[in-house]
Design a protein around this motif. Structure first.
Motif, PDB file in Angstrom:
ATOM      1  N   CYS A 208      45.607  55.700  32.686  1.00  9.61           N
ATOM      2  CA  CYS A 208      45.817  54.476  33.458  1.00  9.61           C
ATOM      3  C   CYS A 208      44.610  53.567  33.232  1.00  9.61           C
ATOM      4  O   CYS A 208      43.465  54.049  33.224  1.00  9.61           O
ATOM      5  CB  CYS A 208      45.960  54.845  34.931  1.00  9.61           C
ATOM      6  SG  CYS A 208      46.348  53.476  36.019  1.00  9.61           S
ATOM      7  N   VAL A 209      44.863  52.271  33.042  1.00 10.53           N
ATOM      8  CA  VAL A 209      43.783  51.339  32.723  1.00 10.53           C
ATOM      9  C   VAL A 209      43.986  50.016  33.446  1.00 10.53           C
ATOM     10  O   VAL A 209      45.107  49.635  33.785  1.00 10.53           O
ATOM     11  CB  VAL A 209      43.699  51.070  31.204  1.00 10.53           C
ATOM     12  CG1 VAL A 209      43.452  52.337  30.420  1.00 10.53           C
ATOM     13  CG2 VAL A 209      44.959  50.378  30.705  1.00 10.53           C
ATOM     14  N   THR A 210      42.883  49.286  33.604  1.00  7.80           N
ATOM     15  CA  THR A 210      42.948  47.918  34.075  1.00  7.80           C
ATOM     16  C   THR A 210      41.756  47.138  33.529  1.00  7.80           C
ATOM     17  O   THR A 210      40.683  47.704  33.343  1.00  7.80           O
ATOM     18  CB  THR A 210      42.971  47.832  35.609  1.00  7.80           C
ATOM     19  OG1 THR A 210      43.075  46.442  35.991  1.00  7.80           O
ATOM     20  CG2 THR A 210      41.721  48.403  36.240  1.00  7.80           C
ATOM     21  N   ASP A 211      41.998  45.826  33.256  1.00  4.27           N
ATOM     22  CA  ASP A 211      40.884  44.949  32.879  1.00  4.27           C
ATOM     23  C   ASP A 211      40.515  44.039  34.033  1.00  4.27           C
ATOM     24  O   ASP A 211      39.733  43.098  33.866  1.00  4.27           O
ATOM     25  CB  ASP A 211      41.219  44.143  31.617  1.00  4.27           C
ATOM     26  CG  ASP A 211      42.361  43.151  31.821  1.00  4.27           C
ATOM     27  OD1 ASP A 211      42.703  42.451  30.856  1.00  4.27           O
ATOM     28  OD2 ASP A 211      42.919  43.090  32.937  1.00  4.27           O
ATOM     29  N   ARG A 212      41.129  44.320  35.179  1.00  7.56           N
ATOM     30  CA  ARG A 212      40.844  43.631  36.440  1.00  7.56           C
ATOM     31  C   ARG A 212      41.183  42.138  36.406  1.00  7.56           C
ATOM     32  O   ARG A 212      40.612  41.347  37.171  1.00  7.56           O
ATOM     33  CB  ARG A 212      39.391  43.852  36.868  1.00  7.56           C
ATOM     34  CG  ARG A 212      39.162  45.273  37.337  1.00  7.56           C
ATOM     35  CD  ARG A 212      37.717  45.546  37.629  1.00  7.56           C
ATOM     36  NE  ARG A 212      36.958  45.795  36.404  1.00  7.56           N
ATOM     37  CZ  ARG A 212      35.654  46.037  36.386  1.00  7.56           C
ATOM     38  NH1 ARG A 212      34.969  46.038  37.492  1.00  7.56           N
ATOM     39  NH2 ARG A 212      35.049  46.266  35.245  1.00  7.56           N
ATOM     40  N   ARG A 213      42.126  41.779  35.541  1.00  8.77           N
ATOM     41  CA  ARG A 213      42.636  40.405  35.513  1.00  8.77           C
ATOM     42  C   ARG A 213      44.086  40.401  35.981  1.00  8.77           C
ATOM     43  O   ARG A 213      44.689  41.441  36.153  1.00  8.77           O
ATOM     44  CB  ARG A 213      42.524  39.845  34.085  1.00  8.77           C
ATOM     45  CG  ARG A 213      41.087  39.737  33.623  1.00  8.77           C
ATOM     46  CD  ARG A 213      41.003  39.216  32.210  1.00  8.77           C
ATOM     47  NE  ARG A 213      39.608  39.054  31.792  1.00  8.77           N
ATOM     48  CZ  ARG A 213      39.242  38.613  30.592  1.00  8.77           C
ATOM     49  NH1 ARG A 213      40.157  38.286  29.704  1.00  8.77           N
ATOM     50  NH2 ARG A 213      37.961  38.495  30.308  1.00  8.77           N
ATOM     51  N   ARG A 214      44.639  39.233  36.141  1.00 10.52           N
ATOM     52  CA  ARG A 214      45.971  39.127  36.739  1.00 10.52           C
ATOM     53  C   ARG A 214      47.107  39.492  35.795  1.00 10.52           C
ATOM     54  O   ARG A 214      48.137  40.010  36.213  1.00 10.52           O
ATOM     55  CB  ARG A 214      46.198  37.705  37.251  1.00 10.52           C
ATOM     56  CG  ARG A 214      45.475  37.387  38.527  1.00 10.52           C
ATOM     57  CD  ARG A 214      45.877  36.019  39.025  1.00 10.52           C
ATOM     58  NE  ARG A 214      45.345  35.755  40.346  1.00 10.52           N
ATOM     59  CZ  ARG A 214      45.962  36.068  41.471  1.00 10.52           C
ATOM     60  NH1 ARG A 214      47.163  36.653  41.416  1.00 10.52           N
ATOM     61  NH2 ARG A 214      45.421  35.811  42.634  1.00 10.52           N
ATOM     62  N   TYR A 215      46.914  39.144  34.508  1.00  4.79           N
ATOM     63  CA  TYR A 215      48.052  39.214  33.598  1.00  4.79           C
ATOM     64  C   TYR A 215      47.828  40.216  32.470  1.00  4.79           C
ATOM     65  O   TYR A 215      46.701  40.469  32.051  1.00  4.79           O
ATOM     66  CB  TYR A 215      48.316  37.828  33.011  1.00  4.79           C
ATOM     67  CG  TYR A 215      48.582  36.806  34.076  1.00  4.79           C
ATOM     68  CD1 TYR A 215      47.628  35.834  34.390  1.00  4.79           C
ATOM     69  CD2 TYR A 215      49.773  36.818  34.801  1.00  4.79           C
ATOM     70  CE1 TYR A 215      47.862  34.918  35.395  1.00  4.79           C
ATOM     71  CE2 TYR A 215      50.007  35.892  35.799  1.00  4.79           C
ATOM     72  CZ  TYR A 215      49.052  34.955  36.093  1.00  4.79           C
ATOM     73  OH  TYR A 215      49.283  34.044  37.091  1.00  4.79           O
ATOM     74  N   CYS A 216      48.941  40.757  31.969  1.00  7.58           N
ATOM     75  CA  CYS A 216      48.885  41.630  30.812  1.00  7.58           C
ATOM     76  C   CYS A 216      48.522  40.789  29.592  1.00  7.58           C
ATOM     77  O   CYS A 216      49.061  39.698  29.406  1.00  7.58           O
ATOM     78  CB  CYS A 216      50.231  42.308  30.586  1.00  7.58           C
ATOM     79  SG  CYS A 216      50.723  43.386  31.948  1.00  7.58           S
ATOM     80  N   SER A 217      47.656  41.305  28.763  1.00  7.29           N
ATOM     81  CA  SER A 217      47.172  40.576  27.603  1.00  7.29           C
ATOM     82  C   SER A 217      46.985  41.554  26.461  1.00  7.29           C
ATOM     83  O   SER A 217      47.351  42.722  26.551  1.00  7.29           O
ATOM     84  CB  SER A 217      45.826  39.912  27.935  1.00  7.29           C
ATOM     85  OG  SER A 217      44.837  40.914  28.132  1.00  7.29           O
ATOM     86  N   GLY A 218      46.373  41.059  25.395  1.00  2.00           N
ATOM     87  CA  GLY A 218      46.075  41.934  24.270  1.00  2.00           C
ATOM     88  C   GLY A 218      45.148  43.081  24.628  1.00  2.00           C
ATOM     89  O   GLY A 218      45.065  44.064  23.884  1.00  2.00           O
TER      90      GLY A 218
END
Length: 128
Positions: A97-107
């Motif tokens: 499980c991962v997150t970049d702590r931003r709102r939207y899915c991106s590259g």
């Protein structure tokens, strides 16, 4: 502090199903995108799926698993799920499980990168 804990992995026969869970803390699912990566033996990590923030979330799923895997979330439980159906031996991997702590899915959710926070992972083994 962002914290991600995966569960639900295990052994399953080809054609079977599993539901992975990611318990999240340190952020809100209504403001943060979350995704799943996997790493098969001897291969690099690859993005599997992502779900955006908000209540009407957009979803991205990797081509090779589209139609078999789905991602969802329960904001009240702060949990993101990866439902995996019709599993194949090629799906054997550690799932993160991962997150970049931003709102939207991106590259950021396609290839491994330094923007991601990772859980410890859960092993999925598909074999007969």
């Amino acid at each position: 502090q962002v914290h991600l804990v995966e569960s639900g992995g295990g052994w399953v026969q080809p054609g079977g199903s599993l539901m992975l869970s990611c318990a999240t803390s340190g952020f809100r699912l209504d403001t943060t995108a979350v995704g799943w990566f996997r790493q098969a033996p001897g291969k690099e990590r690859e993005g599997v799926a992502c779900i955006t923030s908000g209540t009407d979330s957009d979803i991205w799923v990797m081509n090779s698993v589209r139609g078999r895997f789905s991602i969802s979330k329960d904001g009240a439980k702060n949990t993101v799920y990866l439902r995996m159906n019709a599993l194949e031996s090629a799906d054997t991997a550690v799932y993160y499980c991962v997150t970049d702590r931003r709102r939207y899915c991106s590259g950021n959710y396609v290839e491994d990168n330094d923007m991601l926070t990772w859980g410890e992972g859960t092993l999925v083994t598909v074999s007969s």
